[in-house]
Design an enzyme around this catalytic site. Structure first.
Site, short mmCIF file in Angstrom:
data_model
loop_
_atom_site.label_atom_id
_atom_site.label_comp_id
_atom_site.label_asym_id
_atom_site.label_seq_id
_atom_site.Cartn_x
_atom_site.Cartn_y
_atom_site.Cartn_z
NE ARG A 86 -3.14 2.46 3.10
CZ ARG A 86 -2.77 3.24 4.10
NH1 ARG A 86 -1.70 2.91 4.84
NH2 ARG A 86 -3.42 4.34 4.37
NE ARG A 127 -5.17 17.74 6.65
CZ ARG A 127 -4.68 16.92 7.59
NH1 ARG A 127 -4.51 17.37 8.82
NH2 ARG A 127 -4.36 15.68 7.30
CE LYS A 273 -8.96 4.48 3.48
NZ LYS A 273 -7.80 5.39 3.54
CB THR A 331 -6.93 1.52 11.26
OG1 THR A 331 -7.37 1.86 9.95
CG2 THR A 331 -6.40 2.76 11.94
#
Length: 531
Positions: A86, A127, A273, A331
């Protein structure tokens, strides 16, 4: 021979009665196997083939970074059990990735490795802005979150957020999570240029921190300008999978599918995802549109109450299996091994449970990018996977026919019967022959217990099949339109590589010619007759 007792005593350490009914473990895991053994009376053969063959079925994805980018490290990752590499384009630069991909191609072309590559997009993200000095917030403190940078700069205690629809989309009482939940705030009121919020905890916040809006359907594109640039780079470099970040709807996936098609890359597989509430709500539609899904537990664990994350993971894996799509659990699987040579007990249990749920693949992130023990992390993950797999026998649950043509459905039925035939007859392996990898996908979705070897003449298909549970892809250089010739070449390869014995049985799903037409067929082959 008491196979129920032998299997559980030698391989699981659980003592059971000979009828395999006194242990709850045996009832759940071994009863289908015991029933077949009892019916067929071929105990020793099945015992050998189910438990002595230790081909890892759950695939491993490792993220490449500074500690694993060398040619030697890439080869070592493969040797340790990694199937897919990945590349995280939240951080990766094109030139650096291009250099690494050249090494991967050299290793694959030489036969040293058989590694696939996955491009993980940055995706649409929200953000905070730049701050001169870190901002300190106290629990109960009120401050403003602005959508205008200049207004935020004028307020020394305020924060800027780059989501342009913040004021329109958030309501009073809703939450904003900043810096992966380091700072949680609640919206108290709306102003002309800002939201007034209350801090729910003490925190120190620096520049450009990630923002999550857990209860908000955000209005951002599925493919950002940066994503488009990165994806076009990945297409040019021959990458095999695109992991699409922050997928919210099937339209997001369709947008990427169109981009791939327009650039001659329809063969590239899309992994959606699932990492926000909207993605969970639209999971079934997303599964239909994509080739596979990833349980992206980092952001998902921020978007939903953390205590519900295991349930969401279980549900995503289950639904992916029901629809015949491949699934990745990702994760923090061995997060402590970034700094320590040994995992926590909870991490080992986490991997075990992912395997028990029958995911196709598990993934390592920081463990293999900047960690101190990247190869040890891979070895640990492989060890836990193999241990977990030795305790479970799959029951081959059926799955949806959506997206399958009539011939695919016929082959799906044939594959299922091949799996049961191989188990009932104690066959050493199942052979499938596939150009695109679809037949291999159909086989993997049934979660076979017997090793399945997928033969193909296309390197791109080999790299796709690397993601599928229980399927080992093998490139057949002499691939031809003569199905019998392909079968003979495959048998030679399996014997030469010692994947099968000289005297056992295998089951092959292939095509035969009947009245000038190709007809899918199942063939049981006694290897002693083919020497």
């Amino acid at each position: 021979m008491d196979v129920g007792k032998c299997v559980t005593a030698e391989y699981t350490g659980i003592e059971t009665k000979s009828n395999c009914e006194k242990s709850s473990f045996s009832q759940i895991v071994l009863s289908p196997l015991c029933q077949r053994i009892s019916r067929l009376g071929c105990a020793s053969s099945l015992f050998h083939h189910y438990y002595a063959i230790r081909m890892k079925k759950t695939k491993i994805i490792a993220t490449v970074g500074p500690v694993t980018e060398s040619r030697e490290s890439l080869a070592a990752l493969f040797d340790g059990g990694v199937n897919i590499l990945r590349f995280n384009f939240s951080h990766a630069k094109h030139e650096g990735v291009r250099t690494i991909l050249e090494r991967v191609r050299e290793l694959n072309d030489s036969g040293r490795t058989s590694l696939s590559t996955l491009l993980d997009t940055k995706g649409p993200e929200i953000r905070t802005g730049d701050v001169g000095e870190k901002l300190h917030f106290k629990k109960g403190e009120t401050f403003r979150v602005y959508v205008d940078q200049k207004a935020a700069d004028a307020d020394t205690g305020g924060l800027f957020c780059d989501y342009p629809y913040l004021l329109e989309d958030l309501n009073v009482g809703e939450s904003i999570r900043i810096d992966s939940g380091l700072l949680d705030v609640t919206v108290l009121s709306k102003n002309a240029d800002s939201l007034t919020v209350r801090s729910e905890n003490d925190a120190v916040i620096g520049s450009r921190r990630h923002v999550n809006l857990p209860n908000t359907k955000i209005c951002l594109p599925g493919v950002t300008d940066k994503d488009r640039e990165d994806i076009l780079f990945g297409i040019a470099e021959g990458m095999d999978f695109i992991a699409m970040s922050f997928v919210r709807t099937k339209e997001n996936v369709e947008e990427l599918r169109t981009l791939l098609s327009e650039n001659g890359a329809s063969h590239v597989k899309i992994i959606a995802k699932i990492e926000n509430r909207e993605g969970l709500e639209n999971l079934e539609d997303i599964l239909v549109a994509s080739d596979g899904v990833m349980v992206a537990r980092g952001d998902l664990g921020i978007e939903v109450p953390i205590e519900t994350l295991p349930l969401h993971q279980k549900e995503i894996v289950r639904k992916a299996r029901e629809m015949g799509k491949f699934c990745i659990v990702a994760t923090h699987m061995l997060e402590t091994m970034i700094d320590n040579p040994f995992p926590t007990r909870a991490e080992v249990s986490d991997i075990f449970n992912a395997v028990a749920q029958r995911t196709d693949a598990t993934m390592l992130s920081g463990e293999t990018t900047t960690g101190k023990y990247p190869l040890q992390a891979v070895a640990m993950m492989k060890s836990v996977i193999e241990s977990a797999e030795s305790h479970f026998v799959s029951e081959h649950k059926d799955y949806s026919d959506d997206g399958l043509c009539k011939r695919d459905i016929e082959k799906k039925v044939l594959i299922k019967n091949a799996i049961y035939a191989a188990e009932d007859l104690g066959a050493e392996a199942i052979l499938v022959f596939t150009k695109t990898g679809r037949l291999a996908r159909l086989a993997g979705a049934y979660r076979p217990n017997v090793p399945v070897f997928a033969f193909t003449g296309r390197p791109t298909t080999v790299r796709f099949v690397n993601a599928l549970f229980g399927i080992e892809p093998i490139l057949l250089p002499e691939w031809s339109d003569d199905h019998q010739a392909n079968l003979e070449a495959a048998l030679r390869e399996l014997r030469t590589s010692k994947r099968v014995s000289e005297t056992g049985r295998v089951v092959a799903v292939t095509d035969v010619i009947r009245d000038g037409k190709e007809v899918p067929a199942l063939e049981i082959i006694d290897l002693s007759d083919r020497r």
